[in-house]
Design a protein around this motif. Sequence first.
Motif, PDB file in Angstrom:
ATOM      1  N   LEU B 286       1.148  -0.907   0.282  1.00 52.14           N
ATOM      2  CA  LEU B 286      -0.029  -0.319   0.393  1.00 52.14           C
ATOM      3  C   LEU B 286       1.003   1.642  -0.062  1.00 52.14           C
ATOM      4  N   MET B 287       1.865   0.897   0.763  1.00 50.03           N
ATOM      5  CA  MET B 287       2.790   2.587   0.997  1.00 50.03           C
ATOM      6  C   MET B 287       3.695   2.539  -0.539  1.00 50.03           C
ATOM      7  N   MET B 288       3.819   1.311  -1.087  1.00 47.00           N
ATOM      8  CA  MET B 288       4.657   1.502  -1.851  1.00 47.00           C
ATOM      9  C   MET B 288       3.665   2.335  -3.486  1.00 47.00           C
ATOM     10  N   GLN B 289       2.787   1.637  -3.249  1.00 48.54           N
ATOM     11  CA  GLN B 289       1.071   2.299  -4.293  1.00 48.54           C
ATOM     12  C   GLN B 289       0.786   3.680  -3.954  1.00 48.54           C
ATOM     13  N   GLU B 290       0.886   4.070  -2.824  1.00 48.53           N
ATOM     14  CA  GLU B 290       0.732   5.406  -2.739  1.00 48.53           C
ATOM     15  C   GLU B 290       1.614   6.403  -3.331  1.00 48.53           C
ATOM     16  N   ASN B 291       2.772   6.035  -3.834  1.00 48.26           N
ATOM     17  CA  ASN B 291       4.284   6.334  -3.458  1.00 48.26           C
ATOM     18  C   ASN B 291       3.882   6.552  -5.635  1.00 48.26           C
ATOM     19  N   VAL B 292       3.719   5.379  -6.084  1.00 52.62           N
ATOM     20  CA  VAL B 292       4.027   5.623  -7.488  1.00 52.62           C
ATOM     21  C   VAL B 292       2.698   6.600  -8.379  1.00 52.62           C
ATOM     22  N   TYR B 293       1.338   6.500  -7.581  1.00 52.61           N
ATOM     23  CA  TYR B 293       0.153   7.260  -7.120  1.00 52.61           C
ATOM     24  C   TYR B 293       0.079   8.649  -7.107  1.00 52.61           C
ATOM     25  N   LYS B 294       0.975   9.226  -6.473  1.00 55.01           N
ATOM     26  CA  LYS B 294       2.244  10.977  -6.035  1.00 55.01           C
ATOM     27  C   LYS B 294       2.538  10.745  -7.752  1.00 55.01           C
ATOM     28  N   ALA B 295       3.730   9.887  -7.605  1.00 57.48           N
ATOM     29  CA  ALA B 295       4.379  10.385  -8.494  1.00 57.48           C
ATOM     30  C   ALA B 295       3.827  10.993 -10.108  1.00 57.48           C
ATOM     31  N   ALA B 296       2.616  10.035  -9.817  1.00 56.84           N
ATOM     32  CA  ALA B 296       1.807   9.159 -11.577  1.00 56.84           C
ATOM     33  C   ALA B 296       1.604  11.210 -11.298  1.00 56.84           C
ATOM     34  N   LEU B 297       0.361  11.356 -10.561  1.00 59.72           N
ATOM     35  CA  LEU B 297       0.438  12.869 -10.941  1.00 59.72           C
ATOM     36  C   LEU B 297       0.925  14.394 -10.983  1.00 59.72           C
ATOM     37  N   ASN B 298       2.212  13.598 -10.269  1.00 56.37           N
ATOM     38  CA  ASN B 298       3.150  14.899 -10.023  1.00 56.37           C
ATOM     39  C   ASN B 298       3.867  15.366 -11.708  1.00 56.37           C
ATOM     40  N   ILE B 299       3.803  14.077 -11.957  1.00 54.39           N
ATOM     41  CA  ILE B 299       4.620  14.296 -13.456  1.00 54.39           C
ATOM     42  C   ILE B 299       3.692  14.086 -14.525  1.00 54.39           C
ATOM     43  N   GLY B 300       2.630  13.778 -14.447  1.00 59.00           N
ATOM     44  CA  GLY B 300       0.792  13.983 -14.903  1.00 59.00           C
ATOM     45  C   GLY B 300       0.859  15.725 -15.399  1.00 59.00           C
ATOM     46  N   ALA B 301       1.062  15.664 -13.899  1.00 61.95           N
ATOM     47  CA  ALA B 301       0.806  17.533 -13.953  1.00 61.95           C
ATOM     48  C   ALA B 301       1.860  18.326 -14.212  1.00 61.95           C
ATOM     49  N   ARG B 302       2.987  18.369 -15.011  1.00 64.10           N
ATOM     50  CA  ARG B 302       3.859  18.638 -15.337  1.00 64.10           C
ATOM     51  C   ARG B 302       3.669  18.378 -16.696  1.00 64.10           C
ATOM     52  N   VAL B 303       3.561  17.943 -17.543  1.00 64.89           N
ATOM     53  CA  VAL B 303       3.855  17.356 -18.380  1.00 64.89           C
ATOM     54  C   VAL B 303       2.755  17.998 -19.834  1.00 64.89           C
ATOM     55  N   ILE B 304       0.940  17.883 -18.735  1.00 60.11           N
ATOM     56  CA  ILE B 304      -0.028  18.456 -19.938  1.00 60.11           C
ATOM     57  C   ILE B 304       0.227  19.842 -20.079  1.00 60.11           C
ATOM     58  N   GLN B 305       0.749  20.493 -19.141  1.00 59.63           N
ATOM     59  CA  GLN B 305       0.543  21.285 -19.347  1.00 59.63           C
ATOM     60  C   GLN B 305       1.271  22.826 -19.939  1.00 59.63           C
ATOM     61  N   PRO B 306       2.350  22.886 -20.488  1.00 57.50           N
ATOM     62  CA  PRO B 306       2.837  23.672 -21.255  1.00 57.50           C
ATOM     63  C   PRO B 306       2.078  23.558 -22.410  1.00 57.50           C
ATOM     64  N   SER B 307       2.233  24.849 -23.780  1.00 62.36           N
ATOM     65  CA  SER B 307       2.132  24.401 -24.926  1.00 62.36           C
ATOM     66  C   SER B 307       2.635  25.562 -25.913  1.00 62.36           C
ATOM     67  N   LEU B 308       2.747  25.124 -26.999  1.00 62.36           N
ATOM     68  CA  LEU B 308       3.365  26.565 -27.772  1.00 62.36           C
ATOM     69  C   LEU B 308       3.186  27.315 -27.597  1.00 62.36           C
ATOM     70  N   LEU B 309       1.142  27.666 -27.444  1.00 63.67           N
ATOM     71  CA  LEU B 309       0.115  29.611 -27.201  1.00 63.67           C
ATOM     72  C   LEU B 309       1.134  29.673 -26.355  1.00 63.67           C
ATOM     73  N   ASP B 310       1.958  28.991 -25.070  1.00 59.98           N
ATOM     74  CA  ASP B 310       2.080  29.809 -23.949  1.00 59.98           C
ATOM     75  C   ASP B 310       3.829  30.572 -24.688  1.00 59.98           C
ATOM     76  N   PHE B 311       4.274  30.424 -25.540  1.00 63.07           N
ATOM     77  CA  PHE B 311       5.789  31.437 -26.344  1.00 63.07           C
ATOM     78  C   PHE B 311       5.499  31.667 -27.058  1.00 63.07           C
ATOM     79  N   LEU B 312       4.140  31.200 -28.007  1.00 64.64           N
ATOM     80  CA  LEU B 312       4.357  32.576 -29.614  1.00 64.64           C
ATOM     81  C   LEU B 312       3.545  33.844 -28.790  1.00 64.64           C
ATOM     82  N   ARG B 313       4.555  34.941 -29.324  1.00 63.15           N
ATOM     83  CA  ARG B 313       3.963  36.147 -29.667  1.00 63.15           C
ATOM     84  C   ARG B 313       2.747  36.247 -29.354  1.00 63.15           C
TER      85      ARG B 313
END
Lengths: 487, 313
Positions: B286-313
């Motif tokens: 259970l402890m291990m799985q909780e860590n995996v879950y947290k990691a998945a959430l963390n990475i997922g959040a970081r990956v889905i946010q940025p987009s090219l439109l943020d950087f175009l004028r």
Amino acid sequence: MGFLGLNTALLGLMAQQRALEVISHNIANANTEGYTRQEAVMGTTIPLTVALSGRGGLGQLGTGVQISEIRQIRDRFVDSQIRDQVASQGNWETLRDYYEQVEAVLNEPSDQGINNLLGKFWGAWHDLSGDASNYAAKATVVENAGVLADALRRDASQLAGLRTGASEQIDIKVGEINVWLKNLGDLNKKILEVEVVGGDPNDLKDQRGLLLDKLARVVPISVAETQLSGAPTGVTEMVISLNDNGTLRTLVDGADSLLDDEDSRYQLDWSGGQLLWIDRDQDGDGAVDSPVGAGTATDVQDGELAGLQLMYNSMLNPADGVNKSLAWRLNELAEGIIEVVNGFHPNFFTGTGATDIEVNPTLVDNPQDVQSGDPAIPGDGSIALSIAEAQDDVLASLENSSIGDWYKALISKLGIDSKQSQTMASNQKLLVDHLTRNREAASGVSLDEEASNLIRFERAYQASARVMTVMDEMLDKIINGMGLVGR
Amino acid sequence: MRVTNRMLVDNLRLNIAQNAETLADLQTQLSSGKRLRKPSDDPQELSRALSVKSSIDQNNQYQRNISTARSWLEAADSNLNQLMNLLTRARNVALRGANGTQGTEERARLAEQADGLLQEGLQAANATHEGKYLFGGRMISGQLDAVTGLVDPPFTIEPDPVTGVDEVNYNGDSGEMKREIDKGVELAVNIPGDFAAGGVGSVLQKALTTLNDLKRHLTSDPSALSSDIEAFSECVDRVSDMRGIVGVKESRLDATESSLTDRGVGLKISLSRAQDADVAEVMTKLMMQENVYKAALNIGARVIQPSLLDFLR
């Protein structure tokens, strides 16, 4: 010079603008279910033949750009793979869900499960055998037998309820399928109308693709697109067929699939435990036959309907002794119990199987009438002892297994089947997810990509506009500046 | 391979869903303490677990059967012991009566003693345990007398219809009451009242008959007392035989019970191993799985946010 350059620049402007409109459509539909990204395919316009100094004196001058087509990026092979695997997924997920419900009904391992109730039942007979004329012991036997019989009846009844539910679900799905077939026929017609005059009915094709995916999950289908004879190349006709265990039965026949009553010519029906394929216009005159012919029985091997049919016709069907269905095994268990107990104590149980097994009502009202042995000999518990010992006896009617072992085998098989369906369903899900990802990779809208294309076409538009300005200045020079001497 | 935003989001969704499912399963295991909650959790283990449960049920039943059998046998033994003692006393009375120096008066007094011993003997032979006759065979509630309309105990003394002389009648039957003390093993728990041994015929009937005769012989036929003395000795031996049989049955019960107890312990361990969750192991997972879950959430959040439109004028 003529106005050719101006015209070329104009064509450029229009083409880039059109391309930007396509990008705008893509971005707007980035999250639309079933949307395939489109791109404007540009081609050169017909060149002009001009006189040049070299090369035999003639050459070709380009005259501009035009949008030759707005095409969808779609991989038809992945589509057909997805349809095949989705049928299998539909089948296993349906089975998995039903097995889960059956496991909940039988509720093992638990104190309310039949395994435990059987133990208490035999135990009561044991106790009676040692205290053969004791009223309380007899009352306990009747009580425990009643609880066991109630549990068997309840399980049988709940399984029957699930079976009815399966049939109702099939009915509902068949109704849905018939509506989809009508819509598909309609879409085919509209798509053909557009394609024949050279258009690209992309959004209609997306709608059709979505319906096909929905249909493929429920029944196994096969889609064939063939070049329509007499039409320009690339214009196809789509025939959708049901896969009846190898035989193909047409469901949607190109663009001609609707009859005069605006419904699909071919329909499905569920009747008498059988899935039927019906051709409502066997003489082919475009009008519904009257009366509509009887359908042909079909044997679908995949899709949600296959899973539901398996549950209805086999697993939950108490009459399916050939496949030794779960419901049949439960019934045999009840029959075995009745056979054994009534063999030693006549008329202890009434009823013939799991649906109607009950303790004889006269014994329920008068437990003292339970015969533990010879009624004239108060210490004779031999009948009770025989019944108690019969829990270890093998019965020929239960394939030479004891009552307890038969039930354990029933539960064991349920567990194995259920686990298998869970594993298969989850494997199929992975597979379908993988294929869907492939499709998304080819056909999905990437906002980053569209954003960079925006830049590209915008710049091209700006450049064309600049060219137009330049041409304009040149013409201005010619028209307003030439031939004016001394002004 | 071309990757769209939607694929990144779908990936995140799928991984979170999978993690959440595993977490839910581990959580249920911990809170119920059971690894096996439905047949599909582990079909083979479940089959074994059900078998073991049935065996435990049967084992408990056999132990209950042994316990009730033992109490019955102990009651029988105690009454047989009583009978042995009073047969010895009766022999002494017969001896005194046979002594030629006794006068009529003394013999009359001895006869009264003999009568008392007869009543005690009848009481022992008709003893009950939990309201059931010990030595009536399967007629544990006695026998309905067609003539008097009363229920008779196993042994009664009634005048013989022909000779008019009182005799001992046995009203029970020879049936054995059997209990199952182990799988396929039956033990007869009772000794029927007409149990015969060593050529004397029914031991209890002989004992009671001899006691009955003693009273008569003391008053009217002292010469027969010598055979009574021998009969009493014989009866004491035969009742002792009966006690021996009871003893054998009891030791059989003891041996079986001890084996059942050992078996019971083994079965319970088996059951626990099959169906109980190993708390330490599940906790760790259970402890291990909780860590995996947290990691998945963390990475997922970081990956889905940025987009090219943020950087175009």
